[in-house]
Design a protein around this motif. Structure first.
Motif, short mmCIF file in Angstrom:
data_model
loop_
_atom_site.label_atom_id
_atom_site.label_comp_id
_atom_site.label_asym_id
_atom_site.label_seq_id
_atom_site.Cartn_x
_atom_site.Cartn_y
_atom_site.Cartn_z
N ALA A 4 0.69 -1.28 0.12
CA ALA A 4 -0.08 -0.05 0.11
C ALA A 4 1.02 1.08 0.00
CB ALA A 4 -0.81 0.00 1.32
N ILE A 5 0.59 2.28 -1.01
CA ILE A 5 1.40 3.35 -1.06
C ILE A 5 0.50 4.56 -1.10
CG2 ILE A 5 3.25 4.64 -2.52
CD1 ILE A 5 4.45 2.03 -3.21
N ASP A 6 0.64 5.20 -0.03
CA ASP A 6 -0.10 6.41 0.22
C ASP A 6 0.43 7.71 0.15
OD1 ASP A 6 -3.01 5.41 0.20
OD2 ASP A 6 -2.25 4.32 1.92
N GLY A 7 -0.01 8.78 -0.11
CA GLY A 7 0.55 10.01 0.07
C GLY A 7 0.01 11.19 -0.58
N PRO A 8 0.08 12.42 -0.39
CA PRO A 8 -0.48 13.55 -1.14
C PRO A 8 -0.22 13.57 -2.71
CG PRO A 8 1.40 14.51 0.10
CD PRO A 8 1.37 12.96 0.30
N ALA A 9 -0.85 14.44 -3.27
CA ALA A 9 -0.84 14.80 -4.74
C ALA A 9 0.64 15.13 -5.10
CB ALA A 9 -1.62 15.86 -5.29
N ALA A 10 1.13 14.62 -6.04
CA ALA A 10 2.50 14.82 -6.67
C ALA A 10 3.74 14.66 -5.90
CB ALA A 10 2.63 15.93 -7.29
N SER A 11 3.38 13.51 -4.81
CA SER A 11 4.46 13.29 -4.02
C SER A 11 5.49 12.28 -4.47
CB SER A 11 3.82 12.33 -2.67
OG SER A 11 3.08 11.33 -3.00
N GLY A 12 5.20 11.84 -5.71
CA GLY A 12 6.10 10.76 -6.49
C GLY A 12 5.52 9.29 -6.01
N LYS A 13 4.46 9.11 -5.33
CA LYS A 13 3.96 7.75 -5.23
C LYS A 13 3.86 6.88 -6.20
CE LYS A 13 -0.76 9.10 -3.98
NZ LYS A 13 -0.69 10.39 -4.95
N LEU A 16 6.88 5.52 -8.08
CA LEU A 16 7.47 4.55 -7.15
C LEU A 16 6.70 3.32 -7.05
CD1 LEU A 16 8.54 6.11 -3.46
CD2 LEU A 16 9.89 4.85 -4.92
N ALA A 17 5.38 3.52 -7.12
CA ALA A 17 4.66 2.27 -6.96
C ALA A 17 4.57 1.35 -8.28
CB ALA A 17 2.89 2.83 -6.81
N ARG A 18 4.72 2.10 -9.29
CA ARG A 18 5.00 1.28 -10.72
C ARG A 18 6.14 0.71 -10.63
NH1 ARG A 18 3.64 5.50 -13.43
NH2 ARG A 18 1.41 4.96 -14.04
N ARG A 19 7.25 1.23 -10.32
CA ARG A 19 8.42 0.68 -10.24
C ARG A 19 8.72 -0.56 -9.23
NH1 ARG A 19 13.65 4.56 -10.98
NH2 ARG A 19 14.48 2.20 -10.79
N LEU A 29 -1.84 -0.91 -9.60
CA LEU A 29 -3.09 -0.25 -9.56
C LEU A 29 -2.92 1.17 -9.09
CD1 LEU A 29 -6.26 -0.44 -10.48
CD2 LEU A 29 -6.61 -0.87 -8.07
N ASP A 30 -3.34 2.27 -10.18
CA ASP A 30 -3.34 3.39 -9.83
C ASP A 30 -4.62 4.02 -9.32
OD1 ASP A 30 -3.51 6.29 -9.86
OD2 ASP A 30 -2.95 6.48 -11.89
N THR A 31 -4.91 3.93 -7.67
CA THR A 31 -6.37 4.21 -7.67
C THR A 31 -7.03 5.47 -7.75
OG1 THR A 31 -5.88 4.63 -5.15
CG2 THR A 31 -6.16 2.21 -5.85
N GLY A 32 -5.81 6.40 -7.84
CA GLY A 32 -6.35 7.78 -8.22
C GLY A 32 -7.11 7.70 -9.60
N ALA A 102 -6.21 -6.26 -5.50
CA ALA A 102 -5.27 -6.49 -4.04
C ALA A 102 -5.08 -7.82 -3.99
CB ALA A 102 -5.36 -5.64 -3.19
N SER A 103 -6.24 -8.62 -3.94
CA SER A 103 -6.29 -9.89 -3.52
C SER A 103 -6.00 -11.11 -4.53
CB SER A 103 -7.44 -10.36 -2.69
OG SER A 103 -8.70 -10.10 -3.68
N THR A 104 -5.78 -10.60 -5.77
CA THR A 104 -5.41 -11.52 -6.79
C THR A 104 -3.99 -12.01 -7.20
OG1 THR A 104 -7.36 -10.66 -8.06
CG2 THR A 104 -5.79 -12.02 -9.22
N PRO A 105 -3.65 -13.02 -7.13
CA PRO A 105 -2.44 -13.59 -6.94
C PRO A 105 -1.63 -13.04 -8.20
CG PRO A 105 -3.74 -15.40 -6.35
CD PRO A 105 -4.55 -14.27 -6.67
N PRO A 106 -0.46 -12.57 -8.27
CA PRO A 106 0.48 -12.63 -7.13
C PRO A 106 0.44 -11.64 -6.25
CG PRO A 106 1.55 -11.66 -8.93
CD PRO A 106 0.15 -12.11 -9.45
N GLY A 107 -0.30 -10.65 -5.98
CA GLY A 107 -0.85 -9.82 -5.22
C GLY A 107 -0.17 -8.31 -5.97
N ALA A 108 -0.24 -7.22 -5.33
CA ALA A 108 -0.27 -5.91 -5.97
C ALA A 108 -0.06 -4.86 -5.05
CB ALA A 108 -1.79 -5.63 -6.50
N VAL A 109 0.65 -3.71 -5.81
CA VAL A 109 0.88 -2.45 -5.52
C VAL A 109 -0.30 -1.56 -5.71
CG1 VAL A 109 2.65 -0.48 -5.24
CG2 VAL A 109 3.38 -2.90 -5.83
N LEU A 110 -0.82 -1.09 -4.70
CA LEU A 110 -1.81 0.10 -5.03
C LEU A 110 -1.27 1.47 -4.36
CD1 LEU A 110 -3.44 -2.87 -4.32
CD2 LEU A 110 -5.39 -1.37 -4.50
#
Ligand code: C5P
Length: 206
Positions: A4-13, A16-19, A29-32, A102-110
């Protein structure tokens, strides 16, 4: 594994999450973009983003493939996204999709605002990515310019502050770090250094 990667707008999350997802072989998954798609659809259909009924209906019947990324990334859509994102029924309509990914294998970064607190409170790793408002505005300004969207730096900074305030002060799933989140301040880090720091945190928690 769920990150789980949270943070304010344009923080670089997002970057980071994609990489991180690529590095660890996880789905990203980019939930924004879900909230942005609701907002963009409403604007495109001539609906008022403050209309809660219309926003709920739009979220429930959402076509995630309707818009290109560039259409979703404008300041106007970001602003409208934070308006619809404060509506409980809109958040509820988008919750199941996020949890399924999130719960689908192999898992996820959101990445988002409430992943560690609401969407995936049991995530294996929780990161809260921040940077100073000025640094975030500088990055977003460059990004918008690259996409041909001409805005002044001052306007970008002002809009970021308005959006941060709305995201942090709403009653439903406000922007805040989960109690067990690791804080990562990227104000002084370039993308590579932030990525290395995040890889170490994820590897350590695995
Ligand atoms: O992350 P991004 O800037 O694309 O998000 C756009 C808006 O969507 C945010 O300002 C926020 O209001 C909303 N959002 C949210 N919860 C998430 C992701 C985004 O409320 N998990």
């Amino acid at each position: 594994m769920i990150v789980a990667i949270d943070g304010p707008a344009a923080s670089g999350k997002g970057t980071l999450a994609r990489r991180i997802a690529k590095h660890f072989g996880l789905t990203y998954l980019d939930t924004g973009s879900l909230y942005r798609t609701v907002a963009c659809a409403m604007l495109a259909d001539g609906l008022d983003p403050h209309d809660a009924e219309a926003a709920h209906h739009t979220a429930e019947t959402l076509d995630l493939k309707r818009f290109e990324d560039a259409q979703l990334r404008t300041i106007a859509v970001g602003e409208a996204a934070s308006v619809v994102a404060a509506m409980p029924k809109v958040r509820q309509a988008l919750l199941e999709l996020q949890r399924t990914v999130a719960s689908t294998p192999p898992g996820a970064v959101l990445d988002g605002r409430d992943i560690g607190t609401v969407v995936c409170p049991d995530a294996d790793v929780k990161l809260f990515v921040t940077a100073s408002p000025e640094e975030r505005a500088r990055r977003r300004h460059l990004e918008l310019q690259a996409g041909g969207d001409v805005q002044t730096y001052d306007l970008v900074l002002e809009q970021l502050r308005i959006r941060d305030r709305r995201d942090a002060e709403r009653s439903e799933a406000p922007l805040k770090p989960a109690e067990d989140a690791v804080l990562l301040d990227t104000s002084e880090l370039d993308i590579e250094a932030a990525f290395q720091a995040a890889v170490e945190i994820v590897s350590g928690k695995r």
